[in-house]
Design a protein around this motif. Structure first.
Motif, PDB file in Angstrom:
ATOM      1  N   ARG A  65      -6.125  25.187  13.477  1.00 55.84           N
ATOM      2  CA  ARG A  65      -5.855  26.225  14.489  1.00 55.84           C
ATOM      3  C   ARG A  65      -6.923  26.211  15.575  1.00 55.84           C
ATOM      4  O   ARG A  65      -6.681  26.644  16.689  1.00 55.84           O
ATOM      5  N   PRO A 109       2.527  31.443  15.630  1.00 55.06           N
ATOM      6  CA  PRO A 109       2.132  30.151  15.084  1.00 55.06           C
ATOM      7  C   PRO A 109       1.365  29.379  16.146  1.00 55.06           C
ATOM      8  O   PRO A 109       1.665  29.512  17.334  1.00 55.06           O
ATOM      9  N   VAL A 110       0.380  28.619  15.733  1.00 54.32           N
ATOM     10  CA  VAL A 110      -0.308  27.745  16.693  1.00 54.32           C
ATOM     11  C   VAL A 110       0.667  26.648  17.106  1.00 54.32           C
ATOM     12  O   VAL A 110       1.331  26.036  16.261  1.00 54.32           O
ATOM     13  N   THR A 155       5.724  33.013  10.170  1.00 54.20           N
ATOM     14  CA  THR A 155       4.969  34.110  10.811  1.00 54.20           C
ATOM     15  C   THR A 155       5.673  35.442  10.540  1.00 54.20           C
ATOM     16  O   THR A 155       5.018  36.470  10.337  1.00 54.20           O
ATOM     17  N   ALA A 156       7.002  35.397  10.493  1.00 53.19           N
ATOM     18  CA  ALA A 156       7.770  36.614  10.199  1.00 53.19           C
ATOM     19  C   ALA A 156       7.412  37.143   8.805  1.00 53.19           C
ATOM     20  O   ALA A 156       7.266  38.350   8.612  1.00 53.19           O
ATOM     21  N   GLN A 199       9.637  31.080  14.843  1.00 48.83           N
ATOM     22  CA  GLN A 199      10.827  30.246  14.966  1.00 48.83           C
ATOM     23  C   GLN A 199      11.259  29.735  13.590  1.00 48.83           C
ATOM     24  O   GLN A 199      12.436  29.664  13.290  1.00 48.83           O
ATOM     25  N   GLY A 206      10.137  31.106  10.602  1.00 46.53           N
ATOM     26  CA  GLY A 206      10.196  32.188   9.608  1.00 46.53           C
ATOM     27  C   GLY A 206       8.880  32.471   8.893  1.00 46.53           C
ATOM     28  O   GLY A 206       8.748  33.501   8.241  1.00 46.53           O
ATOM     29  N   GLY A 247       0.727  27.886   7.527  1.00 55.07           N
ATOM     30  CA  GLY A 247       2.186  27.990   7.491  1.00 55.07           C
ATOM     31  C   GLY A 247       2.754  26.584   7.464  1.00 55.07           C
ATOM     32  O   GLY A 247       2.182  25.678   8.087  1.00 55.07           O
ATOM     33  N   THR A 257      -1.934  22.723  10.465  1.00 54.61           N
ATOM     34  CA  THR A 257      -3.093  21.844  10.227  1.00 54.61           C
ATOM     35  C   THR A 257      -4.334  22.567  10.752  1.00 54.61           C
ATOM     36  O   THR A 257      -4.947  23.313  10.014  1.00 54.61           O
ATOM     37  N   PHE A 282      -2.185  23.476  19.515  1.00 55.48           N
ATOM     38  CA  PHE A 282      -3.568  23.973  19.486  1.00 55.48           C
ATOM     39  C   PHE A 282      -3.810  25.163  20.414  1.00 55.48           C
ATOM     40  O   PHE A 282      -4.920  25.379  20.897  1.00 55.48           O
TER      41      PHE A 282
HETATM   42  C1  FMN Z   1       6.011  22.503  18.128  1.00 55.38           C
HETATM   43  C2  FMN Z   1       4.986  22.826  17.091  1.00 55.38           C
HETATM   44  C3  FMN Z   1       3.648  22.628  17.370  1.00 55.38           C
HETATM   45  C4  FMN Z   1       2.678  22.937  16.397  1.00 55.38           C
HETATM   46  N1  FMN Z   1       1.350  22.761  16.692  1.00 55.38           N
HETATM   47  C5  FMN Z   1       0.418  23.074  15.761  1.00 55.38           C
HETATM   48  C6  FMN Z   1      -0.972  22.919  16.042  1.00 55.38           C
HETATM   49  O1  FMN Z   1      -1.372  22.542  17.137  1.00 55.38           O
HETATM   50  N2  FMN Z   1      -1.857  23.204  15.063  1.00 55.38           N
HETATM   51  C7  FMN Z   1      -1.462  23.650  13.842  1.00 55.38           C
HETATM   52  O2  FMN Z   1      -2.298  23.906  12.979  1.00 55.38           O
HETATM   53  N3  FMN Z   1      -0.143  23.837  13.554  1.00 55.38           N
HETATM   54  C8  FMN Z   1       0.793  23.553  14.487  1.00 55.38           C
HETATM   55  N4  FMN Z   1       2.114  23.746  14.212  1.00 55.38           N
HETATM   56  C9  FMN Z   1       2.505  24.324  12.924  1.00 55.38           C
HETATM   57  C10 FMN Z   1       2.876  25.793  13.045  1.00 55.38           C
HETATM   58  O3  FMN Z   1       1.786  26.539  13.489  1.00 55.38           O
HETATM   59  C11 FMN Z   1       3.376  26.246  11.664  1.00 55.38           C
HETATM   60  O4  FMN Z   1       4.494  25.471  11.343  1.00 55.38           O
HETATM   61  C12 FMN Z   1       3.757  27.716  11.641  1.00 55.38           C
HETATM   62  O5  FMN Z   1       3.729  28.144  10.302  1.00 55.38           O
HETATM   63  C13 FMN Z   1       5.152  27.938  12.178  1.00 55.38           C
HETATM   64  O6  FMN Z   1       5.425  29.322  12.300  1.00 55.38           O
HETATM   65  P1  FMN Z   1       6.916  29.914  12.234  1.00 55.38           P
HETATM   66  O7  FMN Z   1       7.523  29.457  10.927  1.00 55.38           O
HETATM   67  O8  FMN Z   1       6.720  31.376  12.233  1.00 55.38           O
HETATM   68  O9  FMN Z   1       7.648  29.418  13.421  1.00 55.38           O
HETATM   69  C14 FMN Z   1       3.086  23.431  15.138  1.00 55.38           C
HETATM   70  C15 FMN Z   1       4.450  23.610  14.876  1.00 55.38           C
HETATM   71  C16 FMN Z   1       5.394  23.327  15.830  1.00 55.38           C
HETATM   72  C17 FMN Z   1       6.843  23.562  15.526  1.00 55.38           C
END
Ligand code: FMN
Length: 288
Positions: free
Chosen positions: A92, A57-58, A15-16, A11, A13, A118, A90, A61
């Motif tokens: 995973r 992305p996580v 992971t992309a 969402q 970018g 990320g 933070t 959790f």
């Molecule tokens: C709604 C939401 C919940 C998230 N929950 C966690 C989590 O539980 N643990 C963690 O380490 N990161 C968490 N993150 C961080 C994402 O894993 C991180 O921003 C990831 O790089 C986003 O990927 P994307 O840019 O491909 O969408 C969360 C992010 C979002 C937006």
């Protein structure tokens, strides 16, 4: 030339970007690599591929619901080599396990697991003034992702790949948070508790366009209405230029949990963060 398929959800970018670099590694080993972001596209039939990767992305959790659905929708994989990659802002913990386990149940053969950090776009943290893992994945993490792509291509021919055990289970406090954000609660309760301040909403449609599952429709005046298929990304509220969208997930019920996570993560020397102000759809850094 062997064909590989990388299905991921991204969402924000990050992971992309990792998916692209894994694909670069695979292509260096003479694989065709097709990429599919679940946010924009329906994945093609996996049965025409010799290697499958799933990345996400996580979220809270665990894997996001749309990724769980994709894994559950897979046919029998008959020892198809497969890999998993995960981004986390933070902690995973064991978020990759459900996807690895589903792949195993479908008969896939796990040939690799990659994870890196990320930038953390969780609105609850941004609103508290914290951006964790800023600028991740870094270039060195992306180089590792590319090397991982080359490695999994090589592992295709190896007899066995042993993952170094499952990731560590989440401590009880995070498991509780995972429980409080489970799918049933999302579809039955939280999905319905998004609110829009109709007076100040300009019906700009940004939230509708950003929603990765098409879960936001418009009412007759063009204001957003949420359905039950929410993955909880909160990008609707995060990007709203008028800041008129609110949700239970960043409201008083969840605030103590969010504050406790922020305290823990901001004191953890293994995690970096910058202080930010999040306002009207923009995150502005105060330092770093
Ligand atoms: C709604 C939401 C919940 C998230 N929950 C966690 C989590 O539980 N643990 C963690 O380490 N990161 C968490 N993150 C961080 C994402 O894993 C991180 O921003 C990831 O790089 C986003 O990927 P994307 O840019 O491909 O969408 C969360 C992010 C979002 C937006």
């Amino acid at each position: 030339m062997s064909r590989s398929l990388i299905v991921y959800f991204s969402q924000g970018g990050t992971t992309a970007r990792v998916a692209e670099r894994i694909a670069t590694g695979l292509r260096a080993e003479r694989y065709q690599a097709d990429l599919c972001n679940l946010k924009d596209e329906q994945p093609p039939d996996v049965q025409t591929y010799e290697l499958l990767g799933i990345g996400f992305p996580v979220y809270y959790f665990r894997p996001p619901f749309n990724v769980i659905d994709y894994a559950n929708s897979l046919p029998k994989l008959d020892r198809l080599p497969a890999f998993v990659f995960v981004l986390h802002g933070t902690y995973r913990f064991d978020a990759s396990n459900p996807i690895c386990q589903t792949l195993a149940r479908r008969g896939a053969r796990l040939v690799g697991y990659f994870h890196c950090r990320g930038e953390d776009f969780f609105l609850g943290y941004l609103k508290m003034g914290y951006l964790f893992s800023p600028d991740h994945p870094t270039e060195s993490e992306l180089v590792e992702a590319e090397a991982f792509g080359r490695q999994v291509a090589g592992r295709q021919v190896e007899e066995q790949y042993f993952r170094q055990g499952d990731d560590q289970p989440a401590p009880i406090i995070y498991r509780l948070q995972r429980l409080l954000t489970n799918r049933w609660l999302f579809s039955q309760i939280y999905s319905r508790m998004f609110k829009v301040d109709a007076q100040n909403c300009t019906a700009c449609r940004l939230c509708v366009e950003l929603c990765p599952t098409g879960n936001i429709k418009e009412d007759e005046s063009g204001r957003p209405v949420w359905g039950r298929n929410c993955v909880g990304c909160l990008f609707c509220g995060m990007k709203c230029p008028e800041e008129v969208i609110s949700s239970t997930l960043t409201g008083p019920l969840f605030r103590p949990g969010i504050a406790s996570n922020v305290r823990q993560a901001s004191r953890d020397p293994s995690l970096d963060h910058v202080r930010v102000i999040h306002s009207r759809g923009h995150t502005r850094r105060l330092e770093g």
